[in-house]
Motif scaffolding. Structure first.
Motif, PDB file in Angstrom:
ATOM      1  N   ILE A  23       0.923  -1.140  -0.097  1.00 22.19           N
ATOM      2  CA  ILE A  23      -0.044  -0.172  -0.032  1.00 22.19           C
ATOM      3  C   ILE A  23       0.939   1.369  -0.129  1.00 22.19           C
ATOM      4  O   ILE A  23       1.823   1.256   0.597  1.00 22.19           O
ATOM      5  CB  ILE A  23      -0.754  -0.038   1.371  1.00 22.19           C
ATOM      6  CG1 ILE A  23      -1.720  -1.265   1.293  1.00 22.19           C
ATOM      7  CG2 ILE A  23      -1.681   1.292   1.236  1.00 22.19           C
ATOM      8  CD1 ILE A  23      -2.427  -1.537   2.677  1.00 22.19           C
ATOM      9  N   GLY A  24       0.630   2.274  -0.703  1.00 19.48           N
ATOM     10  CA  GLY A  24       1.341   3.449  -0.768  1.00 19.48           C
ATOM     11  C   GLY A  24       1.153   4.163  -2.100  1.00 19.48           C
ATOM     12  O   GLY A  24       0.164   4.244  -2.743  1.00 19.48           O
ATOM     13  N   THR A  25       2.004   5.122  -2.415  1.00 18.37           N
ATOM     14  CA  THR A  25       2.220   6.040  -3.805  1.00 18.37           C
ATOM     15  C   THR A  25       3.284   5.666  -4.345  1.00 18.37           C
ATOM     16  O   THR A  25       4.342   6.498  -4.381  1.00 18.37           O
ATOM     17  CB  THR A  25       1.933   7.601  -3.234  1.00 18.37           C
ATOM     18  OG1 THR A  25       2.770   7.822  -2.324  1.00 18.37           O
ATOM     19  CG2 THR A  25       0.451   7.701  -2.624  1.00 18.37           C
ATOM     20  N   LEU A  26       3.594   4.461  -4.974  1.00 13.52           N
ATOM     21  CA  LEU A  26       4.929   4.450  -5.326  1.00 13.52           C
ATOM     22  C   LEU A  26       4.992   4.832  -6.856  1.00 13.52           C
ATOM     23  O   LEU A  26       3.840   5.020  -7.503  1.00 13.52           O
ATOM     24  CB  LEU A  26       4.809   2.880  -5.742  1.00 13.52           C
ATOM     25  CG  LEU A  26       4.885   1.843  -4.283  1.00 13.52           C
ATOM     26  CD1 LEU A  26       5.063   0.460  -4.726  1.00 13.52           C
ATOM     27  CD2 LEU A  26       5.924   2.406  -3.452  1.00 13.52           C
ATOM     28  N   PRO A  27       6.160   5.126  -7.368  1.00 16.65           N
ATOM     29  CA  PRO A  27       6.457   5.439  -8.616  1.00 16.65           C
ATOM     30  C   PRO A  27       5.967   4.140  -9.465  1.00 16.65           C
ATOM     31  O   PRO A  27       5.928   3.176  -9.061  1.00 16.65           O
ATOM     32  CB  PRO A  27       7.880   5.567  -8.655  1.00 16.65           C
ATOM     33  CG  PRO A  27       8.319   5.886  -7.228  1.00 16.65           C
ATOM     34  CD  PRO A  27       7.354   5.034  -6.572  1.00 16.65           C
ATOM     35  N   VAL A  28       5.333   4.425 -10.757  1.00 15.36           N
ATOM     36  CA  VAL A  28       4.849   3.471 -11.783  1.00 15.36           C
ATOM     37  C   VAL A  28       5.591   2.278 -12.010  1.00 15.36           C
ATOM     38  O   VAL A  28       5.527   1.069 -11.970  1.00 15.36           O
ATOM     39  CB  VAL A  28       4.379   3.895 -12.855  1.00 15.36           C
ATOM     40  CG1 VAL A  28       5.256   4.382 -13.936  1.00 15.36           C
ATOM     41  CG2 VAL A  28       3.362   2.917 -13.666  1.00 15.36           C
ATOM     42  N   HIS A  29       6.954   2.528 -11.976  1.00 14.91           N
ATOM     43  CA  HIS A  29       7.874   1.369 -12.317  1.00 14.91           C
ATOM     44  C   HIS A  29       8.090   0.497 -11.066  1.00 14.91           C
ATOM     45  O   HIS A  29       8.411  -0.745 -11.105  1.00 14.91           O
ATOM     46  CB  HIS A  29       9.356   2.020 -12.772  1.00 14.91           C
ATOM     47  CG  HIS A  29      10.233   2.607 -11.706  1.00 14.91           C
ATOM     48  ND1 HIS A  29       9.869   3.857 -11.320  1.00 14.91           N
ATOM     49  CD2 HIS A  29      11.210   2.283 -11.134  1.00 14.91           C
ATOM     50  CE1 HIS A  29      10.758   4.349 -10.227  1.00 14.91           C
ATOM     51  NE2 HIS A  29      11.738   3.270 -10.235  1.00 14.91           N
ATOM     52  N   LEU A  30       8.261   0.808  -9.877  1.00 12.35           N
ATOM     53  CA  LEU A  30       8.005   0.265  -8.682  1.00 12.35           C
ATOM     54  C   LEU A  30       6.842  -0.635  -8.583  1.00 12.35           C
ATOM     55  O   LEU A  30       7.023  -1.782  -8.099  1.00 12.35           O
ATOM     56  CB  LEU A  30       8.392   0.949  -7.502  1.00 12.35           C
ATOM     57  CG  LEU A  30       9.832   1.699  -7.362  1.00 12.35           C
ATOM     58  CD1 LEU A  30      10.102   2.477  -5.962  1.00 12.35           C
ATOM     59  CD2 LEU A  30      10.775   0.461  -7.452  1.00 12.35           C
TER      60      LEU A  30
END
Length: 108
Positions: A50-57
Motif C-alpha cells: 500500500i502506498g503511492t509508489l512510482p509506476v516502475h516500482l
C-alpha cells in the motif's frame, strides 16, 4: 530477507509521511510493516503493498505476484508540496485503489 512460509503474507505500508501513517491507522488497516522506502526484493507472491509508489516500482511489485493498493486522493494545487494531516487526507478523499501494472515490453 524474511523466511518464506506457506500462507505467510505481509502487508507493507510505504510512506514517510506521518499524516498518511496516521490515516492508515485510523482506517483500521492491518499493516505488518510500515516502511519509508520499499525494497522490492523483499516482496513475495501474495503480499500486499500500500502506498503511492512510482509506476516502475508498482510494476515490479505486481510482477513479483503481490497486490498493489494505491493511496489516491485529490489534492488541490494550494495543498501540494507540504505535509498533509490525516484529517486533510480525509478531506481530499483519500482511498485505496487496487492496480495491476505491467511494463509493455519493447517500449523505449
Amino acid at each position: 530477507m524474511r523466511e518464506t512460509q506457506p500462507n505467510c503474507r505481509t502487508t507493507f505500508f510505504v510512506s514517510r509521511h506521518p499524516g498518511a501513517v496516521e490515516w492508515a491507522r485510523r482506517q483500521g488497516l492491518r499493516i505488518d510493516r510500515q516502511v519509508d522506502h520499499l525494497d522490492v526484493e523483499e516482496i513475495q507472491p501474495g503480499d500486499t503493498v500500500i502506498g503511492t509508489l512510482p509506476v516502475h516500482l508498482a510494476a515490479q511489485v505486481c510482477r513479483r505476484g503481490a497486490r498493489y493498493l494505491h493511496l489516491s486522493l485529490e489534492i488541490p494545487p494550494e495543498a501540494r508540496g507540504r505535509e498533509l494531516s490525516a484529517e486533510e487526507l480525509d478531506k481530499y478523499g483519500a482511498r485505496l485503489e487496487e492496480y495491476e501494472i505491467r511494463k509493455i515490453q519493447g517500449t523505449a
